[in-house]
Design an enzyme around this catalytic site. Structure first.
Site, PDB file in Angstrom:
ATOM      1  N   SER A 225       0.829  -1.208   0.000  1.00 49.85           N
ATOM      2  CA  SER A 225       0.000   0.000   0.000  1.00 49.85           C
ATOM      3  C   SER A 225       0.865   1.261   0.000  1.00 49.85           C
ATOM      4  O   SER A 225       1.855   1.355   0.731  1.00 49.85           O
ATOM      5  CB  SER A 225      -0.897   0.017   1.244  1.00 49.85           C
ATOM      6  OG  SER A 225      -1.549   1.267   1.319  1.00 49.85           O
ATOM      7  N   LYS A 226       0.464   2.227  -0.821  1.00 56.86           N
ATOM      8  CA  LYS A 226       1.170   3.500  -0.863  1.00 56.86           C
ATOM      9  C   LYS A 226       0.580   4.493   0.142  1.00 56.86           C
ATOM     10  O   LYS A 226       1.097   5.594   0.327  1.00 56.86           O
ATOM     11  CB  LYS A 226       1.086   4.087  -2.276  1.00 56.86           C
ATOM     12  CG  LYS A 226       1.731   3.181  -3.311  1.00 56.86           C
ATOM     13  CD  LYS A 226       1.750   3.829  -4.678  1.00 56.86           C
ATOM     14  CE  LYS A 226       2.175   2.856  -5.755  1.00 56.86           C
ATOM     15  NZ  LYS A 226       3.392   2.120  -5.476  1.00 56.86           N
TER      16      LYS A 226
ATOM     17  N   LYS B 288     -14.198  -3.072   1.709  1.00 55.92           N
ATOM     18  CA  LYS B 288     -14.979  -1.831   1.665  1.00 55.92           C
ATOM     19  C   LYS B 288     -16.468  -2.048   1.930  1.00 55.92           C
ATOM     20  O   LYS B 288     -17.116  -1.213   2.556  1.00 55.92           O
ATOM     21  CB  LYS B 288     -14.793  -1.122   0.319  1.00 55.92           C
ATOM     22  CG  LYS B 288     -13.401  -0.519   0.160  1.00 55.92           C
ATOM     23  CD  LYS B 288     -13.296   0.255  -1.140  1.00 55.92           C
ATOM     24  CE  LYS B 288     -11.866   0.693  -1.382  1.00 55.92           C
ATOM     25  NZ  LYS B 288     -11.729   1.483  -2.612  1.00 55.92           N
TER      26      LYS B 288
ATOM     27  N   ASP C 285     -13.578   7.903  -2.638  1.00 51.87           N
ATOM     28  CA  ASP C 285     -13.062   7.455  -3.945  1.00 51.87           C
ATOM     29  C   ASP C 285     -13.592   8.311  -5.099  1.00 51.87           C
ATOM     30  O   ASP C 285     -12.842   8.715  -5.993  1.00 51.87           O
ATOM     31  CB  ASP C 285     -13.432   5.990  -4.195  1.00 51.87           C
ATOM     32  CG  ASP C 285     -12.607   5.025  -3.358  1.00 51.87           C
ATOM     33  OD1 ASP C 285     -11.459   5.371  -3.017  1.00 51.87           O
ATOM     34  OD2 ASP C 285     -13.110   3.938  -3.048  1.00 51.87           O
TER      35      ASP C 285
ATOM     36  N   GLY D  20     -17.972  -2.873  -7.627  1.00 56.62           N
ATOM     37  CA  GLY D  20     -17.852  -1.928  -6.517  1.00 56.62           C
ATOM     38  C   GLY D  20     -17.121  -0.655  -6.900  1.00 56.62           C
ATOM     39  O   GLY D  20     -17.498   0.441  -6.467  1.00 56.62           O
TER      40      GLY D  20
ATOM     41  N   GLY E  29      -4.814   5.826 -12.686  1.00 52.29           N
ATOM     42  CA  GLY E  29      -5.505   6.179 -11.449  1.00 52.29           C
ATOM     43  C   GLY E  29      -4.612   6.593 -10.295  1.00 52.29           C
ATOM     44  O   GLY E  29      -5.082   6.669  -9.158  1.00 52.29           O
TER      45      GLY E  29
HETATM   46  P1  ATR Z   1     -14.342  -3.970  -8.164  1.00 50.37           P
HETATM   47  O1  ATR Z   1     -14.592  -3.818  -6.696  1.00 50.37           O
HETATM   48  O2  ATR Z   1     -12.906  -3.797  -8.569  1.00 50.37           O
HETATM   49  O3  ATR Z   1     -15.267  -3.163  -8.987  1.00 50.37           O
HETATM   50  P2  ATR Z   1     -15.950  -6.257  -8.773  1.00 50.37           P
HETATM   51  O4  ATR Z   1     -17.053  -5.737  -7.928  1.00 50.37           O
HETATM   52  O5  ATR Z   1     -15.605  -7.723  -8.712  1.00 50.37           O
HETATM   53  O6  ATR Z   1     -14.582  -5.531  -8.453  1.00 50.37           O
HETATM   54  O7  ATR Z   1     -16.256  -5.861 -10.293  1.00 50.37           O
HETATM   55  C1  ATR Z   1     -15.371  -6.148 -11.328  1.00 50.37           C
HETATM   56  C2  ATR Z   1     -15.841  -5.462 -12.593  1.00 50.37           C
HETATM   57  O8  ATR Z   1     -14.884  -5.659 -13.636  1.00 50.37           O
HETATM   58  C3  ATR Z   1     -17.181  -5.994 -13.113  1.00 50.37           C
HETATM   59  O9  ATR Z   1     -17.856  -4.952 -13.761  1.00 50.37           O
HETATM   60  C4  ATR Z   1     -16.705  -7.056 -14.123  1.00 50.37           C
HETATM   61  O10 ATR Z   1     -17.636  -7.353 -15.144  1.00 50.37           O
HETATM   62  P3  ATR Z   1     -18.776  -8.492 -14.903  1.00 50.37           P
HETATM   63  O11 ATR Z   1     -19.798  -7.859 -14.008  1.00 50.37           O
HETATM   64  O12 ATR Z   1     -19.316  -8.743 -16.280  1.00 50.37           O
HETATM   65  O13 ATR Z   1     -18.079  -9.660 -14.291  1.00 50.37           O
HETATM   66  C5  ATR Z   1     -15.526  -6.339 -14.730  1.00 50.37           C
HETATM   67  N1  ATR Z   1     -14.586  -7.243 -15.380  1.00 50.37           N
HETATM   68  C6  ATR Z   1     -13.718  -8.098 -14.785  1.00 50.37           C
HETATM   69  N2  ATR Z   1     -12.991  -8.772 -15.709  1.00 50.37           N
HETATM   70  C7  ATR Z   1     -13.422  -8.328 -16.924  1.00 50.37           C
HETATM   71  C8  ATR Z   1     -13.067  -8.625 -18.292  1.00 50.37           C
HETATM   72  N3  ATR Z   1     -12.109  -9.511 -18.594  1.00 50.37           N
HETATM   73  N4  ATR Z   1     -13.712  -7.973 -19.275  1.00 50.37           N
HETATM   74  C9  ATR Z   1     -14.680  -7.088 -18.978  1.00 50.37           C
HETATM   75  N5  ATR Z   1     -15.055  -6.741 -17.725  1.00 50.37           N
HETATM   76  C10 ATR Z   1     -14.444  -7.363 -16.709  1.00 50.37           C
END
Ligand code: ATR
Length: 274
Positions: free
Chosen positions: A15-16, A66, A102, A130, A239
């Protein structure tokens, strides 16, 4: 007495946040210590209660806690309630106040550091997890011309659009449904790059002069930034600025002081690229 803060996550070693908050504290002459604390995946609640008992004044929360932090709070800011997730905790006796900085961090990085106004712009938000949920209300508060949420699974995007429809009309669909549209700002909030996957975006999404913003960061260009550049984005950003700005906003929540961020961000960038 020196005030104690910490960031809780799993993993947390890289973590930064401790370095960022130490720099803020030095620059603003605030007497505080900020540490990184590893919590067991099933031990977040206990870790927080131990930290409160040890006199901790506040904490940041990162992956994967979170949403659990959100459920633990006795009081929430409106933006945390909207996000359904908390990244900033304030301890006050038995009260646990939860906030989410965020979205404010993202908006500040885009509008201030990158000098790119959100008002009147057509925004595409990629992802419906999320990370996406946490930034929607602050993005809408900046009054874009439109917001489209695109996700691999359209249902999740549509559910998110509905959840925020009292603030503004939000369009949603899968990536293919963006095919005939173009956008001024495209924000990647998916976790695709964590698994080394690239997004299959239709061509033509990036309007002339558009900004591609990846909420992820790393050494050099992220895979999403490289893809966006190939597809015609005029500017690309990662980011790292969002990371620093969400920290600055948390620092303000705790200390009532807005720390300067530009030197901290420049130093982090240098460290990341060397
Ligand atoms: P975070 O807290 O980082 O948002 P998350 O709640 O698990 O993590 O959500 C991950 C997001 O990245 C989702 O929108 C996921 O799409 P799906 O709902 O269709 O699963 C997206 N995501 C993850 N891998 C992906 C990929 N290879 N291509 C497109 N979208 C992806």
């Amino acid at each position: 007495m020196t005030d104690l803060y910490a960031v809780f996550g799993n993993p947390i070693a890289h973590s930064k946040s401790p370095a960022i908050h130490a720099a803020f504290a030095r620059a603003s002459a605030q007497d505080l210590i900020y540490e990184a604390r590893l919590a067991a995946v099933d031990g977040f609640k206990q870790a927080i209660s131990d930290f409160q008992a040890a006199g901790g004044k506040g904490a940041n929360v990162t992956v994967p806690f979170k949403e659990e932090a959100y459920r633990l709070c006795t009081r929430l800011s409106e933006r945390a309630a909207r996000a359904g997730a908390v990244n900033t905790l304030v301890f006050n006796g038995p009260e646990i106040f939860g906030d989410n900085t965020d979205g404010a961090g993202l908006v500040c990085d885009i509008t201030h550091n990158l000098a790119c106004p959100l008002a009147g712009q057509r925004i595409l938000l990629l992802g419906a997890g999320g990370a996406a949920r946490g930034v929607i209300a602050p993005l809408l508060a900046a009054r874009p011309a439109s917001l489209f949420i695109a996700n691999r699974g359209a249902d999740k995007a549509k559910a998110l659009a509905k959840a925020f429809s009292d603030i503004a009309a939000v369009n949603a669909g899968n990536f293919a449904e963006t095919a005939d549209k173009s956008f001024d700002i495209v924000i990647n909030a998916t976790s695709a790059s964590l698994s080394g996957e690239s997004l299959s975006l239709p061509p033509g999404l990036f309007a002339t002069g558009s900004l591609a913003y990846d909420m992820m960061y790393g050494k050099g260009e992220t895979p999403f930034m490289a893809l966006a550049r190939q597809q015609g984005a005029a500017r690309c950003a990662d980011g790292l600025g969002m990371l620093v700005e969400q920290a600055a906003e948390a620092f303000f929540v705790w200390r009532g002081v807005h720390p300067a961020t530009s030197t901290v961000l420049a130093d982090l960038r240098t460290a990341l690229n060397t």
